[in-house]
Scaffold this active site. Structure first.
Site, short mmCIF file in Angstrom:
data_model
loop_
_atom_site.label_atom_id
_atom_site.label_comp_id
_atom_site.label_asym_id
_atom_site.label_seq_id
_atom_site.Cartn_x
_atom_site.Cartn_y
_atom_site.Cartn_z
N LYS A 21 0.99 -1.19 0.22
CA LYS A 21 0.16 -0.08 -0.22
C LYS A 21 0.62 1.11 0.01
O LYS A 21 0.84 2.18 -0.64
CB LYS A 21 -1.48 -0.02 1.25
CG LYS A 21 -1.88 1.44 1.05
CD LYS A 21 -2.60 0.72 2.63
CE LYS A 21 -1.81 1.01 4.24
NZ LYS A 21 -1.33 2.62 4.23
N ARG A 26 2.39 6.57 -3.04
CA ARG A 26 3.39 7.07 -3.72
C ARG A 26 4.23 7.13 -5.12
O ARG A 26 3.98 8.16 -5.78
CB ARG A 26 5.26 6.28 -2.47
CG ARG A 26 5.31 6.92 -1.49
CD ARG A 26 5.42 6.33 -0.09
NE ARG A 26 6.63 7.04 0.64
CZ ARG A 26 5.03 6.95 2.31
NH1 ARG A 26 3.89 5.37 1.54
NH2 ARG A 26 5.30 7.18 3.23
N GLY A 91 -5.02 8.71 5.79
CA GLY A 91 -4.79 10.25 6.12
C GLY A 91 -3.42 10.17 5.76
O GLY A 91 -2.96 11.43 5.21
N SER A 165 4.54 12.19 13.50
CA SER A 165 4.36 11.25 11.52
C SER A 165 5.66 11.74 11.06
O SER A 165 5.73 13.05 10.53
CB SER A 165 2.48 12.02 11.08
OG SER A 165 2.96 10.51 10.16
N GLN A 167 5.00 11.21 7.88
CA GLN A 167 4.09 12.05 7.00
C GLN A 167 4.00 13.07 6.12
O GLN A 167 3.72 13.92 5.23
CB GLN A 167 2.65 10.61 6.91
CG GLN A 167 2.39 9.63 6.89
CD GLN A 167 0.65 9.49 7.33
OE1 GLN A 167 0.40 10.39 7.64
NE2 GLN A 167 0.89 7.84 7.37
N ASP A 310 4.11 -0.02 11.42
CA ASP A 310 2.72 -0.76 11.20
C ASP A 310 2.42 -2.53 10.54
O ASP A 310 1.55 -2.81 10.71
CB ASP A 310 2.31 -0.30 9.62
CG ASP A 310 1.69 0.96 9.34
OD1 ASP A 310 1.42 1.38 10.27
OD2 ASP A 310 1.77 1.68 9.00
#
Length: 434
Positions: A21, A26, A91, A165, A167, A310
């Site tokens: 994923k 990306r 998210g 994060s 991200q 994760d």
């Protein structure tokens, strides 16, 4: 839909690992930011991937797909104006697209489609960084709905916190190569999930983007006026989703092979193989295949969860049945996911009979090799990782458990229960009770 997980003695068979994923989202973004046509082979099919495809389409990318590939004609540095964007409950997609939407000349609003999940998550750190670049943003205390007023983001010296994060940093790394100015990005405080930044940098390199990163990944120099290169990408197997399947094999009597899991992958969750090995789970990892011959017997250990964010919940589920006390530390960022993956997850584990405790940035598991009682209904908190991990516990419980809202597993791994059933797991969908 709810899922009934009935204790299962043995798992056996072979699976092709789910496609990643993280890499799929990306690659989708890199392809959209290129001017020309790119192809993504073996993409992951998940709600996150659907959210990214929907957003890049809305922003002007042409997306065509079949069972094996996605073909994308990108919009480069000129996304198409749009009034609203809906990222669903994804998210990472919100945070990545938030920066790209700063290129739009007109106002755009990110709607709040999941107020009880993504709607509760904070995005202040990225918002502050974008505002420092001249982007005008209206927001709800750092949460959705978020409106960008349109304008022209500036490069230069940029600071972003990495303590919640990684991200936010990845988002800026996708945007800054397209700006007119060179940029220097400094990461403040700490940087969570550094291994995931490695994935972002890998994808940027493949897309022809130059980024100079310091060895500690806290400082970056990004030349401006770059162009993403249209090309073909191949998505590797997914370790985060595979972590739960491997944990299921570890806690049962099993003979399970998972293929397409590269030994040299930059996915941090590759470490779950080492975690299971350290817990004395019988396994081998050769030629892209992890082979688990589980016997249900494991020993406890101590692990830095920031290395495999994760995969932590699945490894915690396995350690519920280990001999001794396990400790997963440096995991505070789990609190800022689809739910609080420490407090909320441990509450459900306790319902099932696990002996667990929490600290601000730790999960401590007092193993029960004899198993747990089960026989309860538990709440998934709309979180795909929680669903997968709780399923592992149900396979080894004395009585069945019912996982509410288990269909949210589709966010990352729609085939999860089909794959477990193919291995012999006793799992059954049932309608939610009204």
């Amino acid at each position: 839909m709810d899922m009934i997980v009935t204790p299962t003695g043995r798992l056996q068979g072979e699976l092709q690992a789910l496609s990643s994923k993280n890499y799929t989202t990306r690659y989708l973004l890199a392809a959209a930011l290129a001017e020309g046509t790119s192809t993504i082979l073996y993409p992951a099919h998940s709600e996150d991937g659907e959210a990214m495809r929907r957003c890049i389409r809305d922003l002007g990318a042409v997306v065509e797909e079949d069972a094996e590939k996605i073909v994308i004609r990108g919009f480069g540095r000129h996304p198409k104006p749009v009034k609203e964007l809906n990222v669903g409950n994804a998210g990472a997609v919100l945070r990545f697209i938030l920066s790209i939407a700063a290129l739009l000349p007109e106002e755009v609003t990110f709607v709040n489609a999941y107020p009880q999940s993504l709607g509760k998550r904070p995005h202040d750190d990225l918002i502050v960084a974008l505002q420092s670049m001249g982007v005008e943003i209206e927001h709800n205390g750092g949460k959705l709905p978020i409106t960008l007023k349109g304008g022209k983001p500036r490069g230069g010296k940029i600071r972003v916190s990495g303590s919640v994060s990684s991200q936010f940093l990845s988002s800026l790394l996708f945007l800054t190569p397209l700006l007119d100015e060179d940029s220097e990005i400094e990461v403040l405080h700490d940087l969570k999930s550094k291994v995931v930044i490695g994935q972002t940098l890998e994808v940027l390199r493949q897309a022809g983007i130059v980024v100079e990163a310091s060895d500690d990944l806290m400082h970056y120099r990004v030349p401006g006026k770059q162009q993403y290169r249209a090309q073909t990408y191949t998505v590797q197997g997914d370790y985060p989703g595979s972590a739960a399947v491997l944990a299921a094999a570890a806690v049962t009597d099993s003979d399970v092979k998972l293929h397409r899991l590269m030994e040299d992958s930059k996915q941090g969750e590759r470490a779950v193989v080492d975690v299971l090995r350290a817990m004395n789970v019988p396994l081998t990892h050769e030629n892209g295949t992890v082979h688990v011959r589980g016997n249900g017997r494991m020993t406890a250990g101590e692990f830095d969860g920031d290395e495999f964010t994760d995969g932590v919940l699945a490894m915690v589920a396995a350690s519920v049945f280990a001999e001794g006390t396990s400790r997963f530390y440096n995991v505070e960022n789990l609190r800022y996911k689809e739910c609080d993956r420490i407090t909320d997850y441990l509450a459900e584990l306790r319902k099932a009979g696990a002996n667990v405790e929490e600290k601000r940035d730790e999960i401590i598991v007092h193993g029960r090799p004899e198993g747990v009682e089960g026989g309860v209904e538990i709440d998934a908190h709309f979180d795909h990782r929680v669903i997968m991990a709780l399923t592992v516990v149900g396979l080894r419980a004395a009585k069945p458990i019912r996982i509410r809202d288990a269909h949210h597993v589709a966010k990352s791994y729609p085939q999860y229960f089909d794959h477990l059933k193919a291995l012999g797991a006793n799992v059954e969908w049932v309608q939610e009770e009204k």
